[in-house]
Design a protein around this motif. Sequence first.
Motif, PDB file in Angstrom:
ATOM      1  N   ASP A 128       0.881  -1.175   0.000  1.00  0.00           N
ATOM      2  CA  ASP A 128       0.000   0.000   0.000  1.00  0.00           C
ATOM      3  C   ASP A 128       0.914   1.218   0.000  1.00  0.00           C
ATOM      4  OD1 ASP A 128      -1.555   2.246   0.803  1.00  0.00           O
ATOM      5  OD2 ASP A 128      -3.060   0.914   1.669  1.00  0.00           O
ATOM      6  N   MET A 129       1.099   1.822  -1.159  1.00  0.00           N
ATOM      7  CA  MET A 129       2.110   2.874  -1.280  1.00  0.00           C
ATOM      8  C   MET A 129       1.875   4.076  -0.374  1.00  0.00           C
ATOM      9  SD  MET A 129       3.431   2.979  -5.231  1.00  0.00           S
ATOM     10  CE  MET A 129       1.866   3.437  -5.979  1.00  0.00           C
ATOM     11  N   PRO A 130       0.682   4.682  -0.365  1.00  0.00           N
ATOM     12  CA  PRO A 130       0.517   5.848   0.503  1.00  0.00           C
ATOM     13  C   PRO A 130       0.673   5.519   1.983  1.00  0.00           C
ATOM     14  CG  PRO A 130      -1.582   5.213  -0.499  1.00  0.00           C
ATOM     15  CD  PRO A 130      -0.514   4.440  -1.193  1.00  0.00           C
ATOM     16  N   ASP A 131       0.239   4.327   2.384  1.00  0.00           N
ATOM     17  CA  ASP A 131       0.391   3.935   3.785  1.00  0.00           C
ATOM     18  C   ASP A 131       1.863   3.764   4.139  1.00  0.00           C
ATOM     19  OD1 ASP A 131      -0.804   2.958   6.369  1.00  0.00           O
ATOM     20  OD2 ASP A 131       0.241   1.119   5.789  1.00  0.00           O
ATOM     21  N   HIS A 132       2.624   3.108   3.274  1.00  0.00           N
ATOM     22  CA  HIS A 132       4.062   2.938   3.520  1.00  0.00           C
ATOM     23  C   HIS A 132       4.773   4.284   3.572  1.00  0.00           C
ATOM     24  CE1 HIS A 132       3.606  -1.372   2.848  1.00  0.00           C
ATOM     25  NE2 HIS A 132       4.888  -1.533   3.112  1.00  0.00           N
ATOM     26  N   LEU A 133       4.405   5.181   2.657  1.00  0.00           N
ATOM     27  CA  LEU A 133       5.056   6.490   2.635  1.00  0.00           C
ATOM     28  C   LEU A 133       4.714   7.287   3.880  1.00  0.00           C
ATOM     29  CD1 LEU A 133       6.758   8.642   1.281  1.00  0.00           C
ATOM     30  CD2 LEU A 133       4.734   9.355  -0.033  1.00  0.00           C
ATOM     31  N   ARG A 134       3.464   7.266   4.292  1.00  0.00           N
ATOM     32  CA  ARG A 134       3.073   8.004   5.499  1.00  0.00           C
ATOM     33  C   ARG A 134       3.830   7.486   6.715  1.00  0.00           C
ATOM     34  NH1 ARG A 134      -0.779  11.443   7.248  1.00  0.00           N
ATOM     35  NH2 ARG A 134      -1.861  11.457   5.231  1.00  0.00           N
ATOM     36  N   LYS A 135       3.947   6.171   6.839  1.00  0.00           N
ATOM     37  CA  LYS A 135       4.663   5.598   7.981  1.00  0.00           C
ATOM     38  C   LYS A 135       6.142   5.953   7.931  1.00  0.00           C
ATOM     39  CE  LYS A 135       1.501   1.715   8.756  1.00  0.00           C
ATOM     40  NZ  LYS A 135       1.307   0.238   8.619  1.00  0.00           N
ATOM     41  N   PHE A 136       6.718   5.942   6.738  1.00  0.00           N
ATOM     42  CA  PHE A 136       8.126   6.290   6.597  1.00  0.00           C
ATOM     43  C   PHE A 136       8.359   7.743   6.996  1.00  0.00           C
ATOM     44  CE2 PHE A 136      11.888   7.566   4.096  1.00  0.00           C
ATOM     45  CZ  PHE A 136      12.789   6.592   4.511  1.00  0.00           C
ATOM     46  N   LEU A 137       7.484   8.630   6.541  1.00  0.00           N
ATOM     47  CA  LEU A 137       7.620  10.042   6.887  1.00  0.00           C
ATOM     48  C   LEU A 137       7.383  10.282   8.372  1.00  0.00           C
ATOM     49  CD1 LEU A 137       5.802  11.636   3.795  1.00  0.00           C
ATOM     50  CD2 LEU A 137       8.260  11.752   4.338  1.00  0.00           C
ATOM     51  N   HIS A 138       6.523   9.484   8.970  1.00  0.00           N
ATOM     52  CA  HIS A 138       6.283   9.614  10.420  1.00  0.00           C
ATOM     53  C   HIS A 138       7.545   9.345  11.207  1.00  0.00           C
ATOM     54  CE1 HIS A 138       4.063   9.657  14.173  1.00  0.00           C
ATOM     55  NE2 HIS A 138       4.553   8.474  14.485  1.00  0.00           N
ATOM     56  N   GLY A 139       8.415   8.480  10.667  1.00  0.00           N
ATOM     57  CA  GLY A 139       9.676   8.213  11.331  1.00  0.00           C
ATOM     58  C   GLY A 139      10.694   9.337  11.174  1.00  0.00           C
ATOM     59  N   LEU A 140      10.383  10.294  10.289  1.00  0.00           N
ATOM     60  CA  LEU A 140      11.292  11.422  10.050  1.00  0.00           C
ATOM     61  C   LEU A 140      10.772  12.728  10.627  1.00  0.00           C
ATOM     62  CD1 LEU A 140      12.020  10.752   6.246  1.00  0.00           C
ATOM     63  CD2 LEU A 140      13.397   9.998   8.204  1.00  0.00           C
ATOM     64  N   ILE A 141       9.455  12.906  10.598  1.00  0.00           N
ATOM     65  CA  ILE A 141       8.826  14.176  10.987  1.00  0.00           C
ATOM     66  C   ILE A 141       8.146  14.002  12.339  1.00  0.00           C
ATOM     67  CG2 ILE A 141       7.132  15.909  10.290  1.00  0.00           C
ATOM     68  CD1 ILE A 141       7.578  14.983   7.382  1.00  0.00           C
ATOM     69  N   SER A 142       8.348  14.964  13.207  1.00  0.00           N
ATOM     70  CA  SER A 142       7.911  14.811  14.609  1.00  0.00           C
ATOM     71  C   SER A 142       6.452  15.159  14.847  1.00  0.00           C
ATOM     72  CB  SER A 142       8.798  15.664  15.528  1.00  0.00           C
ATOM     73  OG  SER A 142       8.711  17.028  15.166  1.00  0.00           O
ATOM     74  N   VAL A 143       5.738  15.653  13.827  1.00  0.00           N
ATOM     75  CA  VAL A 143       4.316  15.971  13.980  1.00  0.00           C
ATOM     76  C   VAL A 143       3.537  15.268  12.891  1.00  0.00           C
ATOM     77  CG1 VAL A 143       4.767  18.215  15.058  1.00  0.00           C
ATOM     78  CG2 VAL A 143       4.509  18.065  12.567  1.00  0.00           C
ATOM     79  N   GLU A 144       2.215  15.165  13.102  1.00  0.00           N
ATOM     80  CA  GLU A 144       1.370  14.519  12.108  1.00  0.00           C
ATOM     81  C   GLU A 144       1.231  15.419  10.883  1.00  0.00           C
ATOM     82  OE1 GLU A 144      -0.024  11.518  11.985  1.00  0.00           O
ATOM     83  OE2 GLU A 144       0.933  10.986  13.891  1.00  0.00           O
ATOM     84  N   LEU A 145       1.217  14.802   9.715  1.00  0.00           N
ATOM     85  CA  LEU A 145       1.012  15.564   8.493  1.00  0.00           C
ATOM     86  C   LEU A 145      -0.470  15.911   8.326  1.00  0.00           C
ATOM     87  CD1 LEU A 145       3.330  13.542   6.092  1.00  0.00           C
ATOM     88  CD2 LEU A 145       3.701  15.866   6.916  1.00  0.00           C
ATOM     89  N   PRO A 146      -0.765  17.066   7.728  1.00  0.00           N
ATOM     90  CA  PRO A 146      -2.173  17.441   7.539  1.00  0.00           C
ATOM     91  C   PRO A 146      -2.872  16.517   6.554  1.00  0.00           C
ATOM     92  CG  PRO A 146      -0.702  18.978   6.395  1.00  0.00           C
ATOM     93  CD  PRO A 146       0.179  18.076   7.221  1.00  0.00           C
TER      94      PRO A 146
END
Length: 209
Positions: free
Chosen positions: A191-209
Amino acid sequence: MAKTSARQGTAPRNYPKGERRRAQIIEAAFTAFGQVGYRNASMVQLAAACDVSRAGLLHHFPTKESLLEAVLEERERQDDAHFFGSGAVNRDGLEYFASMIRLVAHNQANPLIVSLFAVLSGEATAADHPARPYFVARYERTRRQMQLAVDDLVRRDLLRPHVDASGLAADLIAFIDGLQIQWLLSPDAIDMPDHLRKFLHGLISVELP
């Protein structure tokens, strides 16, 4: 690392006939290039797919290279208009990466977009491929824009402490491109968007809008 467009149908009815035909040709070429690549798609096959004569095809696109250029430009125009149209997006790191997730989700719902990019970018590594200048410029531009978004997160202290911001844009593009290949090979497992969101969560300290 893609719409009111050739991918979602032909040009609107109020377009002049010539523009509608041009949009239909780009749509057929989009499909052909995504399925068999640029080198394996002949102008005769493309004309047949568009239900036009070869002469009719050449009237709009005198060479296969000009048709390829139109397909790539249309794909990028659609992405920019629907996901990155506002210059503010590129200056706001959170908005930029949220838009990136939405773009990846859109691409996942439109497999030919992903296939087109994967096939043509792979072919374009050949020095004599007509799409090579496009992809070189596209990757340079994407790295630059993404690094601006990363730099904004750095200024706002929104990256996690362990993250090295230098070169992060190239790493993220590599992740997204690799994810697309895995998804093309195993669409039920990725699931590409799910994988990308999780990957970015490991880099960015706040939730994305």
